[in-house]
Design a protein around this motif. Structure first.
Motif, PDB file in Angstrom:
ATOM      1  N   GLN A   1       0.834  -1.195   0.000  1.00  0.00           N
ATOM      2  CA  GLN A   1       0.000   0.000   0.000  1.00  0.00           C
ATOM      3  C   GLN A   1       0.870   1.247   0.000  1.00  0.00           C
ATOM      4  O   GLN A   1       1.954   1.268   0.590  1.00  0.00           O
ATOM      5  CB  GLN A   1      -0.887   0.015   1.254  1.00  0.00           C
ATOM      6  N   VAL A   2       0.368   2.252  -0.668  1.00  0.00           N
ATOM      7  CA  VAL A   2       1.026   3.550  -0.712  1.00  0.00           C
ATOM      8  C   VAL A   2       0.045   4.595  -0.208  1.00  0.00           C
ATOM      9  O   VAL A   2      -1.110   4.636  -0.638  1.00  0.00           O
ATOM     10  CB  VAL A   2       1.468   3.905  -2.143  1.00  0.00           C
ATOM     11  N   GLN A   3       0.490   5.417   0.708  1.00  0.00           N
ATOM     12  CA  GLN A   3      -0.315   6.539   1.162  1.00  0.00           C
ATOM     13  C   GLN A   3       0.280   7.826   0.588  1.00  0.00           C
ATOM     14  O   GLN A   3       1.496   8.039   0.664  1.00  0.00           O
ATOM     15  CB  GLN A   3      -0.345   6.629   2.695  1.00  0.00           C
ATOM     16  N   LEU A   4      -0.581   8.641   0.024  1.00  0.00           N
ATOM     17  CA  LEU A   4      -0.154   9.897  -0.592  1.00  0.00           C
ATOM     18  C   LEU A   4      -0.820  11.057   0.131  1.00  0.00           C
ATOM     19  O   LEU A   4      -2.050  11.056   0.304  1.00  0.00           O
ATOM     20  CB  LEU A   4      -0.549   9.921  -2.069  1.00  0.00           C
ATOM     21  N   VAL A   5      -0.025  12.026   0.529  1.00  0.00           N
ATOM     22  CA  VAL A   5      -0.554  13.185   1.244  1.00  0.00           C
ATOM     23  C   VAL A   5      -0.080  14.455   0.549  1.00  0.00           C
ATOM     24  O   VAL A   5       1.133  14.718   0.487  1.00  0.00           O
ATOM     25  CB  VAL A   5      -0.117  13.202   2.715  1.00  0.00           C
ATOM     26  N   GLU A   6      -1.026  15.213   0.055  1.00  0.00           N
ATOM     27  CA  GLU A   6      -0.710  16.465  -0.629  1.00  0.00           C
ATOM     28  C   GLU A   6      -0.657  17.627   0.362  1.00  0.00           C
ATOM     29  O   GLU A   6      -1.342  17.623   1.389  1.00  0.00           O
ATOM     30  CB  GLU A   6      -1.758  16.788  -1.694  1.00  0.00           C
ATOM     31  N   SER A   7       0.127  18.631   0.019  1.00  0.00           N
ATOM     32  CA  SER A   7       0.202  19.859   0.808  1.00  0.00           C
ATOM     33  C   SER A   7       0.640  20.994  -0.102  1.00  0.00           C
ATOM     34  O   SER A   7       1.065  20.760  -1.241  1.00  0.00           O
ATOM     35  CB  SER A   7       1.181  19.707   1.974  1.00  0.00           C
ATOM     36  N   GLY A   8       0.539  22.205   0.403  1.00  0.00           N
ATOM     37  CA  GLY A   8       1.007  23.361  -0.345  1.00  0.00           C
ATOM     38  C   GLY A   8      -0.085  24.189  -0.986  1.00  0.00           C
ATOM     39  O   GLY A   8       0.199  25.240  -1.569  1.00  0.00           O
ATOM     40  N   GLY A   9      -1.312  23.742  -0.898  1.00  0.00           N
ATOM     41  CA  GLY A   9      -2.399  24.525  -1.461  1.00  0.00           C
ATOM     42  C   GLY A   9      -2.675  25.766  -0.630  1.00  0.00           C
ATOM     43  O   GLY A   9      -2.135  25.939   0.468  1.00  0.00           O
ATOM     44  N   GLY A  10      -3.512  26.626  -1.168  1.00  0.00           N
ATOM     45  CA  GLY A  10      -3.845  27.846  -0.446  1.00  0.00           C
ATOM     46  C   GLY A  10      -4.452  28.879  -1.369  1.00  0.00           C
ATOM     47  O   GLY A  10      -4.808  28.580  -2.520  1.00  0.00           O
ATOM     48  N   LEU A  11      -4.537  30.097  -0.868  1.00  0.00           N
ATOM     49  CA  LEU A  11      -5.094  31.217  -1.629  1.00  0.00           C
ATOM     50  C   LEU A  11      -3.957  32.002  -2.260  1.00  0.00           C
ATOM     51  O   LEU A  11      -2.998  32.382  -1.572  1.00  0.00           O
ATOM     52  CB  LEU A  11      -5.911  32.117  -0.714  1.00  0.00           C
ATOM     53  N   VAL A  12      -4.061  32.261  -3.540  1.00  0.00           N
ATOM     54  CA  VAL A  12      -3.050  33.023  -4.250  1.00  0.00           C
ATOM     55  C   VAL A  12      -3.744  33.955  -5.238  1.00  0.00           C
ATOM     56  O   VAL A  12      -4.820  33.636  -5.750  1.00  0.00           O
ATOM     57  CB  VAL A  12      -2.055  32.072  -4.966  1.00  0.00           C
ATOM     58  N   GLN A  13      -3.126  35.092  -5.487  1.00  0.00           N
ATOM     59  CA  GLN A  13      -3.681  36.031  -6.450  1.00  0.00           C
ATOM     60  C   GLN A  13      -3.372  35.580  -7.876  1.00  0.00           C
ATOM     61  O   GLN A  13      -2.376  34.876  -8.105  1.00  0.00           O
ATOM     62  CB  GLN A  13      -3.096  37.416  -6.217  1.00  0.00           C
ATOM     63  N   PRO A  14      -4.193  35.990  -8.824  1.00  0.00           N
ATOM     64  CA  PRO A  14      -3.876  35.681 -10.229  1.00  0.00           C
ATOM     65  C   PRO A  14      -2.472  36.168 -10.582  1.00  0.00           C
ATOM     66  O   PRO A  14      -2.069  37.273 -10.193  1.00  0.00           O
ATOM     67  CB  PRO A  14      -4.946  36.446 -10.995  1.00  0.00           C
ATOM     68  N   GLY A  15      -1.741  35.322 -11.299  1.00  0.00           N
ATOM     69  CA  GLY A  15      -0.370  35.628 -11.634  1.00  0.00           C
ATOM     70  C   GLY A  15       0.636  35.120 -10.631  1.00  0.00           C
ATOM     71  O   GLY A  15       1.849  35.136 -10.896  1.00  0.00           O
ATOM     72  N   GLY A  16       0.165  34.657  -9.494  1.00  0.00           N
ATOM     73  CA  GLY A  16       1.039  34.166  -8.444  1.00  0.00           C
ATOM     74  C   GLY A  16       1.483  32.734  -8.655  1.00  0.00           C
ATOM     75  O   GLY A  16       1.149  32.108  -9.670  1.00  0.00           O
ATOM     76  N   SER A  17       2.230  32.229  -7.677  1.00  0.00           N
ATOM     77  CA  SER A  17       2.794  30.878  -7.761  1.00  0.00           C
ATOM     78  C   SER A  17       2.523  30.095  -6.494  1.00  0.00           C
ATOM     79  O   SER A  17       2.391  30.671  -5.402  1.00  0.00           O
ATOM     80  CB  SER A  17       4.313  30.951  -7.977  1.00  0.00           C
ATOM     81  N   LEU A  18       2.471  28.790  -6.658  1.00  0.00           N
ATOM     82  CA  LEU A  18       2.391  27.853  -5.544  1.00  0.00           C
ATOM     83  C   LEU A  18       3.190  26.617  -5.915  1.00  0.00           C
ATOM     84  O   LEU A  18       3.308  26.275  -7.095  1.00  0.00           O
ATOM     85  CB  LEU A  18       0.947  27.436  -5.253  1.00  0.00           C
ATOM     86  N   ARG A  19       3.712  25.945  -4.888  1.00  0.00           N
ATOM     87  CA  ARG A  19       4.328  24.645  -5.121  1.00  0.00           C
ATOM     88  C   ARG A  19       3.601  23.612  -4.267  1.00  0.00           C
ATOM     89  O   ARG A  19       3.593  23.700  -3.035  1.00  0.00           O
ATOM     90  CB  ARG A  19       5.813  24.635  -4.783  1.00  0.00           C
ATOM     91  N   LEU A  20       3.017  22.651  -4.938  1.00  0.00           N
ATOM     92  CA  LEU A  20       2.343  21.552  -4.251  1.00  0.00           C
ATOM     93  C   LEU A  20       3.327  20.411  -4.040  1.00  0.00           C
ATOM     94  O   LEU A  20       4.184  20.158  -4.884  1.00  0.00           O
ATOM     95  CB  LEU A  20       1.155  21.056  -5.062  1.00  0.00           C
TER      96      LEU A  20
END
Length: 124
Positions: free
Chosen positions: A1-20
Motif C-alpha cells: 500500500q502507498v499513502q499519498l498526502v498532498e500539501s502546499g495549497g492555499g489562496l493566491v492572487q492571479p499571476g502568483g505561484s504555488l508549489r504543491l
C-alpha cells in the motif's frame, strides 16, 4: 500500500505561484509513475501533469503547459507541482496519484493510489 498526502495549497492572487507537494509513505514511489490531477466544483476530475518512473518523461495538459512543472525527489519520496502564472480557472482541489504505468496516469485509468487532495484558490 502507498499513502499519498498532498500539501502546499492555499489562496493566491492571479499571476502568483504555488508549489504543491505529494509525500508518499508505505512504499517507495520510485517504482510508480506519478501524476497530478484536479477537480473544480461541479466539474469532472482532469489530468494536469504526469511523470514517469525515472523522471525522464513528463507530460502536461495543454491548459497548464509552460506554466506548471512536475518533478520528483526520490530521496524524499515526494513529487512536486510547481505552478506559476496562476489563473482563476486553475482553482480546484489538486490530487496526487501513483500508478504502475505512465499510460495509466496519462489516461487517468486504472490508477492504483490517490491522495485526498489540497485546495488551490486563485482570487484577487
Amino acid at each position: 500500500q502507498v499513502q499519498l498526502v498532498e500539501s502546499g495549497g492555499g489562496l493566491v492572487q492571479p499571476g502568483g505561484s504555488l508549489r504543491l507537494s505529494c509525500a508518499a509513505s508505505g512504499r517507495t514511489v520510485s517504482n510508480y509513475a506519478m501524476g497530478w490531477f484536479r477537480q473544480a466544483p461541479g466539474k469532472e476530475r482532469e489530468f494536469v501533469a504526469g511523470i514517469g518512473r525515472t523522471g525522464a518523461l513528463t507530460y502536461y495538459a495543454d491548459s497548464v503547459k509552460g506554466r506548471f512543472t512536475i518533478s520528483r525527489d526520490y530521496a524524499k519520496n515526494t513529487v512536486y507541482l510547481q505552478m506559476n502564472s496562476l489563473k482563476p480557472e486553475d482553482a480546484a482541489v489538486y490530487h496526487c496519484a501513483a500508478s504502475d504505468t505512465y499510460l495509466e496516469i496519462l489516461r487517468m485509468r486504472g490508477i492504483d493510489y490517490w491522495g485526498k487532495g489540497t485546495l488551490v484558490t486563485v482570487s484577487s
